[in-house]
Design a protein around this motif. Structure first.
Motif, PDB file in Angstrom:
ATOM      1  N   LEU A 274      -1.086   6.859   3.266  1.00  0.00           N
ATOM      2  CA  LEU A 274      -0.712   5.994   2.149  1.00  0.00           C
ATOM      3  C   LEU A 274      -0.348   6.830   0.927  1.00  0.00           C
ATOM      4  O   LEU A 274      -0.940   7.879   0.679  1.00  0.00           O
ATOM      5  CB  LEU A 274      -1.867   5.039   1.800  1.00  0.00           C
ATOM      6  CG  LEU A 274      -2.392   4.141   2.933  1.00  0.00           C
ATOM      7  CD1 LEU A 274      -3.606   3.361   2.460  1.00  0.00           C
ATOM      8  CD2 LEU A 274      -1.299   3.206   3.413  1.00  0.00           C
TER       9      LEU A 274
ATOM     10  N   LYS B 107       0.817  -1.211   0.000  1.00  0.00           N
ATOM     11  CA  LYS B 107       0.000   0.000   0.000  1.00  0.00           C
ATOM     12  C   LYS B 107       0.855   1.267   0.000  1.00  0.00           C
ATOM     13  O   LYS B 107       0.324   2.374   0.041  1.00  0.00           O
ATOM     14  CB  LYS B 107      -0.913   0.014   1.226  1.00  0.00           C
ATOM     15  CG  LYS B 107      -1.919  -1.122   1.305  1.00  0.00           C
ATOM     16  CD  LYS B 107      -2.841  -0.897   2.516  1.00  0.00           C
ATOM     17  CE  LYS B 107      -3.875  -1.995   2.665  1.00  0.00           C
ATOM     18  NZ  LYS B 107      -3.294  -3.233   3.227  1.00  0.00           N
TER      19      LYS B 107
ATOM     20  N   THR C 226       4.137  -0.358   9.385  1.00  0.00           N
ATOM     21  CA  THR C 226       4.585   0.729   8.508  1.00  0.00           C
ATOM     22  C   THR C 226       6.093   0.975   8.568  1.00  0.00           C
ATOM     23  O   THR C 226       6.644   1.551   7.634  1.00  0.00           O
ATOM     24  CB  THR C 226       3.867   2.039   8.875  1.00  0.00           C
ATOM     25  OG1 THR C 226       4.137   2.368  10.243  1.00  0.00           O
ATOM     26  CG2 THR C 226       2.359   1.903   8.679  1.00  0.00           C
TER      27      THR C 226
ATOM     28  N   PRO D   9       2.728   2.517   2.573  1.00  0.00           N
ATOM     29  CA  PRO D   9       2.406   3.306   3.763  1.00  0.00           C
ATOM     30  C   PRO D   9       3.505   4.314   4.084  1.00  0.00           C
ATOM     31  O   PRO D   9       4.689   4.068   3.855  1.00  0.00           O
ATOM     32  CB  PRO D   9       2.300   2.243   4.862  1.00  0.00           C
ATOM     33  CG  PRO D   9       3.159   1.117   4.390  1.00  0.00           C
ATOM     34  CD  PRO D   9       3.014   1.113   2.897  1.00  0.00           C
TER      35      PRO D   9
END
Length: 333
Positions: free
Chosen positions: A52, A10, A312, A12
């Motif tokens: 994100l 994603k 993350t 992050p």
């Protein structure tokens, strides 16, 4: 080989970092995944999410293809409801022409954001002409092949260029209905186990696809490997997803009660139900995660797992995929 590993990213933004840092790390992670033998590297699509950096996966995919040489790279996935199927077909045919044999086009049904971002993305849509997801997927499939049927209003429109090898088509979903839709168009299917880990639903969905095609779907799930189970669980924490059920019948998964309340507010709905879900996360040592993947392989016949890392911190994410690569290598022996 009993099963292989792929990655869903994603992008992050870690604490104290920027979107530039996040995307630069995605390049580094993709290069390391390629060196370690991962099969695919997918970029997710999310809108209006401050944490994100993956709002335009096709751009990130192009950049990753330019910085890798062997690993398959693609979207996990394009949120098709926002876009013209013709344009999506064009974009991924260009990508497949830049890197033949390495491009995946994964698409999903979800909005990937709150109602205001959906409204902004679809601001110029003609609501009277906008088809449902099944019809959008059918149009996309047709444009990826050659064109829509002669009786279609867009007959004669051809998505160019024609790549040496077409992008692999994957539908991401979490239900038997999505599995059957993928099978109907001869697309690969990836079950989103990181959002719906109910084993009964997994079984029904995988069976629906396997019964229709004779092929085995991919399974996406959360996994994080550390030096010990205690360390892994400490970093993952209490991962939660909140399923918002609106009085209109719409439902959507959101990361927090605050996001759910904001979604309802932007939709103009005051009455809703919120269910707290605890998605299953494989968290432990690489050997422990390998044992769980072996069990899923034995139970469902899964041959490829797509790993979403639910932390993350960049160093921890990199260390996890390195540890899991060791488990993957062991599984191939």
């Amino acid at each position: 080989m009993s099963w292989s590993l792929s990655i869903l990213d994603k992008s992050p933004i870690a604490e104290g970092a920027s979107a530039h840092d996040a995307l630069r790390f995605s390049v580094r992670l993709a290069q390391r995944a390629e060196a370690l033998g991962y099969r695919r590297y997918w970029i997710a699509e999310h809108h209006g999410a401050p944490g994100l950096a993956s709002s335009a996966p096709e751009i990130v995919v192009s950049h990753l293809l330019a910085h890798t040489s062997k690993i398959r790279v693609g979207s996990g996935g394009v949120m098709l409801q926002h876009y013209s199927p013709f344009k999506v077909a064009e974009s991924f045919r260009v990508l497949a022409s830049l890197a033949p044999g390495r491009v995946d086009l994964g698409v999903g049904k979800a909005p990937g954001g709150l109602p205001l971002t959906t409204r902004a993305l679809q601001w110029f849509h003609d609501k009277q002409k906008k088809p449902d997801f099944a019809h959008q997927l059918a149009e996309l499939d047709a444009f990826l092949k050659w064109g829509v049927a002669e009786d279609h209003p867009l007959a004669g429109a051809i998505a160019l260029p024609v790549p040496p090898e077409a992008p692999q088509r994957i539908l991401l979903g979490g239900s038997p209905e999505s599995a059957r839709l993928a099978a109907q168009h001869d697309w690969q299917f990836c079950y989103a186990g990181h959002f719906n880990g109910d084993e009964a639903n997994i079984g029904r969905s995988l069976d629906a696809y396997r019964d229709a095609t004779g092929r085995t779907p991919l399974l996406a799930l959360y996994a994080f490997a550390a030096a010990s189970r205690e360390e892994a669980r400490k970093h993952v924490g209490a991962l939660r997803i909140f399923k918002l059920q609106l009085s209109t019948g719409q439902s959507v998964n959101l990361p927090s009660p605050e996001a759910a309340a904001e979604f309802a507010r932007q939709t103009g709905v005051s009455e809703y139900r919120l269910d707290e879900l605890h998605p299953h996360v494989l968290a432990g040592t690489a050997d422990e995660i390998r044992a769980e993947l072996d069990a899923l392989h034995a139970r469902f016949g899964i041959e490829e797992f797509v790993i979403d890392t639910p932390v993350t911190d960049y160093a921890l994410r990199l260390a996890s995929i390195e540890r899991l690569a060791g488990a993957e290598i062991a599984a191939r022996v």
